[in-house]
Design an enzyme around this catalytic site. Sequence first.
Site, PDB file in Angstrom:
ATOM      1  N   ARG A 234      90.957 114.443   8.709  1.00 25.15           N
ATOM      2  CA  ARG A 234      89.841 114.651   7.794  1.00 25.15           C
ATOM      3  C   ARG A 234      88.812 113.574   8.087  1.00 25.15           C
ATOM      4  NH1 ARG A 234      91.496 119.022   7.097  1.00 25.15           N
ATOM      5  NH2 ARG A 234      91.988 120.127   5.142  1.00 25.15           N
ATOM      6  N   GLU A 263      80.530 118.486   6.072  1.00 24.72           N
ATOM      7  CA  GLU A 263      80.540 119.483   7.146  1.00 24.72           C
ATOM      8  C   GLU A 263      79.636 120.668   6.808  1.00 24.72           C
ATOM      9  OE1 GLU A 263      85.069 118.561   8.759  1.00 24.72           O
ATOM     10  OE2 GLU A 263      84.713 120.376   7.591  1.00 24.72           O
ATOM     11  N   HIS A 285      84.788 121.266  13.801  1.00 25.12           N
ATOM     12  CA  HIS A 285      85.969 121.604  13.000  1.00 25.12           C
ATOM     13  C   HIS A 285      86.587 122.918  13.471  1.00 25.12           C
ATOM     14  CE1 HIS A 285      87.940 120.897   8.819  1.00 25.12           C
ATOM     15  NE2 HIS A 285      88.815 121.342   9.704  1.00 25.12           N
TER      16      HIS A 285
END
Length: 320
Positions: A234, A263, A285
Amino acid sequence: MKELKIVILDAESIGNDIDFSVFRKFGNVEIYDDTTPAQFPERAADADIIVQNKYKLNEDSLKHAKALKLVCESATGFDNIDIGYCREHGIAVTNVPGYSTDAVSQLTFAMVLDIIMHMPEYTSFVSSGEYTASGIANKLSPQVHELKGKTWGIVGLGNIGKKVADIARVFGCEIIACKRTPDPDFVCTDIDTLCERADIISVHTPLNDTTRGIIGKKQLSLMKKSAILINVARGAVLDEEAVADAVLNGKIAGFGCDVYSVEPFPVNHPYNKISSLPNVCLTPHMAWGAYETRVRLIGEMLENIAAFLDGKARNRVDKM
């Protein structure tokens, strides 16, 4: 008997190549590519089951979901859900552990190899025509290094951390690890010692109060200048400003990251200062997102729902 209503809040984040119609075996399904906070109250008002990936479910949002019985998190991490609120209001919450182990481990090594082998520089040398024009059979700078004999530090020894350790051993690396409860199968140490000793550090820990900012300015100052840091956990487990400064000032040799505290990260994010550097590998991601991985994810969520409806506790994080 009322037909179950299942609402999928952010299907686009799981992929438009995935068949969500399989959820119809349990009832009526409403599928939304994305959901904003303003849209949530209406969409969730009479939902029995919510399936979601990135949406933040807290008191402000969940208070609108009066009929909600189950939240299916389409991920392993569930830090975007207020588990305390769900427990208090009898809302079950499931996650999907282990589904992305192979894919995330794969990206971890892709990043390390990209950096340690200086792939951007070497492929650019060929694609630009410089190799042909040079008249020389080899180009051997910048230096590349073998993984064999390197010390690989793993922060977090869950499914992914252990898989990375297995692969790193095949490359001939020595493994050290940092985890909350020491594992007898690993040489475990504290985070500062790991940062001081390791040539490669990969982070695979969940985000919680004890791991937030676990690698900051102090830990970066302890690292070797030749160290490579990889974060596929994370974003907030790292002090992102400190990492960017360490890269810019040559305090570490390379950095790979697939996750960010915000994000997508905004234009003023510190990583924008390093994103174009050849020793930096930033991805959006996507580590978890191999097609096979996402198909497995859907299958596991179907099993979670079936178990819940059958009165069984499968992957129930609200019971942890």
